[in-house]
Design an enzyme around this catalytic site. Structure first.
Site, PDB file in Angstrom:
ATOM      1  N   GLU A  13      30.628   2.460  16.278  1.00  0.00           N
ATOM      2  CA  GLU A  13      29.197   2.766  16.355  1.00  0.00           C
ATOM      3  C   GLU A  13      28.956   3.872  17.397  1.00  0.00           C
ATOM      4  O   GLU A  13      27.960   4.573  17.351  1.00  0.00           O
ATOM      5  CB  GLU A  13      28.395   1.496  16.715  1.00  0.00           C
ATOM      6  N   LYS A  72      18.996   0.052   6.762  1.00  0.00           N
ATOM      7  CA  LYS A  72      17.947  -0.892   7.202  1.00  0.00           C
ATOM      8  C   LYS A  72      16.633  -0.572   6.498  1.00  0.00           C
ATOM      9  O   LYS A  72      15.943  -1.456   6.006  1.00  0.00           O
ATOM     10  CB  LYS A  72      17.708  -0.737   8.716  1.00  0.00           C
ATOM     11  N   HIS A 107      52.569 -10.998   9.599  1.00  0.00           N
ATOM     12  CA  HIS A 107      52.809 -11.605   8.292  1.00  0.00           C
ATOM     13  C   HIS A 107      51.770 -11.153   7.270  1.00  0.00           C
ATOM     14  O   HIS A 107      51.587 -11.795   6.240  1.00  0.00           O
ATOM     15  CB  HIS A 107      52.798 -13.135   8.427  1.00  0.00           C
TER      16      HIS A 107
END
Ligand code: F6P
Length: 554
Positions: free
Chosen positions: A356, A515, A387
């Site tokens: 950000e 938004k 793994h």
């Protein structure tokens, strides 16, 4: 200032890259027995080993020249001096002031000539008072019972830091108090949490710098309704709701008593805010003294960053190494790999802090950059990742520099666990650096008794190119002070990279578009009418949703 890509030092680094790109770290280590001593640094209990990087002393000289050439010294002074360096929002950037209180004789820190420390320390004191009253069971709910559960409702910077630190410092946490974190607007998150709780013994912290973030506000409303179903009397809400925000009026309008509102300031960015009252849930979990130690650790990193020559300055070196791979080797990602279970949210926390801050394509002068900026940051617990995705790190086509973080001793320190854990840290960094050559694989396969034809078939798959860079942080143990230092080192690394890339690391306009669109689309979801106002994909998705949702609740 001349554009980064047009600077003399940039082309010198490009030329130097041509010289070094095919040199293998194996050879570097063979030729220089002092490489570890030369390329490792210490900050209190933290050892930072960066010797397994594709660098020579000349590389470091050039990178350090780049830092000087970018006026870094002055930028550090400007940040610590409270100047308005977040120019697009006209704000200072002074999260470092938040770590200044617990230091004896802490120095004034000013914005526009005004010392912010009295207010910062005053707010910290209030936070500690509330935390201690919850911890000591003095704070009582509406029916007179002590608080057993604390729920932090927030998202992004108002969530990730507190969650990460609470998990990281789990061994320091009070036992009979449970701290929960709710961030997702998906009802499952809050419902799954509330399901286990008793309203009479629950305290909610609504954490939101803006107090307008949709996810947080919707969750806070749901919590409020849930609580009122039980306690009925709104005037008793103050026993169960507190807020942390820079928007005090909005918190009060929500129904939170003024005395229960903790302040933060516009000069504290959300992703740099866990040191402020946003850290209230951390203080409740680990107590005031441990929180002070966390702040002290960050302060130690601040002092190191501010006063250490760049050659020995850990965040500066971290930043320069990142730039070396990002901009010269064309590496797109970095991996954060903690070998400490309690750091399992550290990569997610750093993801916001880094991406950000520096995920930007327009520089401080409003010009599109012609160089690569913030990397894709990802990570997981090291052992689990071995793994899962280490295959790509070892043998994939991409160069992914990685940071490994490991404690020398664990909280309980059971030797058979801890030594096995540490053997993996050392093995992985060695394997990534050295790789395995054709000759080595050949000898190995021959020793298993395979014939020449079988060896030839299998051999290419078993070669490891190596030359994969890693930094290793070894620290004594994951205590509050060390955690504080580690986080602050990364914060400053991000700042240094932003300075060199000529970015404003402290705004986040890139989160706005989604938004806004969500707000307008929300209105369109209130009826069953098909929509036509978007592109065909978005229309198609919305209309499919409307046609298929259940009548109730969808
Ligand atoms: O949407 C991004 C963001 O603005 C982050 O920068 C911030 O940390 C988060 O949302 C939460 O914001 P607030 O604390 O204002 O609710």
């Amino acid at each position: 200032m001349t554009k980064l890509s047009e600077r003399h030092i940039w082309s010198k680094l490009q030329q130097h890259y041509q010289m070094i790109k095919d040199v293998h770290m194996r050879d570097m280590f063979e030729q220089d027995a002092q490489r570890f001593e030369q390329f490792s640094l210490k900050l209190n209990d933290i050892l930072f080993d960066y010797s397994k990087n594709r660098i020579s002393s000349e590389t470091m000289d050039l990178l350090l020249q780049l830092a000087r050439d970018s006026d870094l010294e002055n930028w550090i002074k400007r940040m610590f001096g409270g100047e308005i360096i977040n120019h697009t929002e006209q704000r200072a950037v002074l999260h470092v002031a938040l770590r200044n209180c617990p230091q004896s004789g802490s120095e004034p820190m000013t914005i526009g000539g005004e010392d912010v420390m009295p207010e910062v320390c005053g707010e910290l004191k209030r936070v500690k008072q509330l935390a201690e009253s919850v911890r000591t069971r003095c704070w009582r709910g509406v029916t007179g019972q002590p608080i057993t559960d604390v729920v932090n409702i927030g998202i992004g910077g108002s969530h990730l830091g507190p969650l990460m630190a609470t998990e990281a410092l789990r061994p320091y946490a009070i036992r009979d108090l449970h701290i929960h974190y709710v961030s997702n607007i998906d009802e499952n998150h809050i419902n799954d949490t509330l399901e286990t709780l008793n309203p009479e013994t629950t305290l909610f912290i609504v954490s939101s710098k803006s107090f307008t973030t949709q996810d947080t506000m919707v969750n806070a409303m749901t919590a409020r309704k849930w609580l009122l179903r039980k306690i009925e009397d709104e005037s008793e809400l103050h026993r169960h709701f507190v807020a942390v925000t820079a928007n005090i009026e909005a918190a009060m309008a929500f129904g939170i008593a003024e005395a229960n509102v903790f302040k933060m300031w516009d000069w504290v960015g959300g992703r740099y805010s866990m040191w402020s009252a946003i850290g209230l849930s951390i203080v409740i979990a680990i107590g005031s003294e441990n929180f002070d130690a966390l702040l002290q650790g960050a302060y130690a990193a601040d002092q190191h960053f501010r006063h250490t020559p760049f050659e020995q300055n850990i965040p500066v070196i971290m930043a320069l190494l990142g730039i070396w791979y990002n901009n010269f080797f064309g590496s797109e990602a970095i991996a954060i790999l903690p070998y400490d279970q309690h750091l399992h949210r550290f990569p997610a926390y750093l993801q916001q802090a880094d991406m950000e801050s520096n995920g930007k394509a327009v520089d401080r002068d409003g010009q599109a950059v012609d160089y690569s900026t913030g990397p894709i940051l990802f990570g997981e617990i090291g052992i689990a990742s071995q793994h899962a995705f280490y295959q790509l790190l070892h043998q994939g086509t991409k160069l992914v520099p990685a940071d490994m973080l490991a404690p020398i001793s664990n909280f309980r320190c059971i030797a058979e666990h801890h030594r096995a854990l540490m053997s993996n840290v050392f093995a992985q960094t060695e394997a990534m650096m050295k790789g395995k050559t054709r000759d080595e694989v050949y000898a190995e396969l021959k020793a298993t008794g395979l014939n020449e034809q079988e060896i030839e078939k299998l051999l290419p798959y078993k070669i490891f190119p190596g030359n994969r860079p890693t930094n290793t942080f070894l620290f004594k143990t994951l205590d509050p002070k060390t955690l504080g230092s580690l986080i602050a080192l990364y914060e400053h690394k991000i700042f240094v990279q932003g300075v060199i890339w000529n970015l404003n690391s402290f705004d986040q306009w890139g989160v706005e578009l989604g938004k806004h669109l969500a707000t307008s689309i929300l209105h369109e979801l209130n009826d069953l009418q098909p929509v036509r106002s978007h592109d065909s994909s978005t229309n198609g998705l919305i209309n499919y949703y409307k046609a298929n949702r259940p009548l109730k609740g969808g």
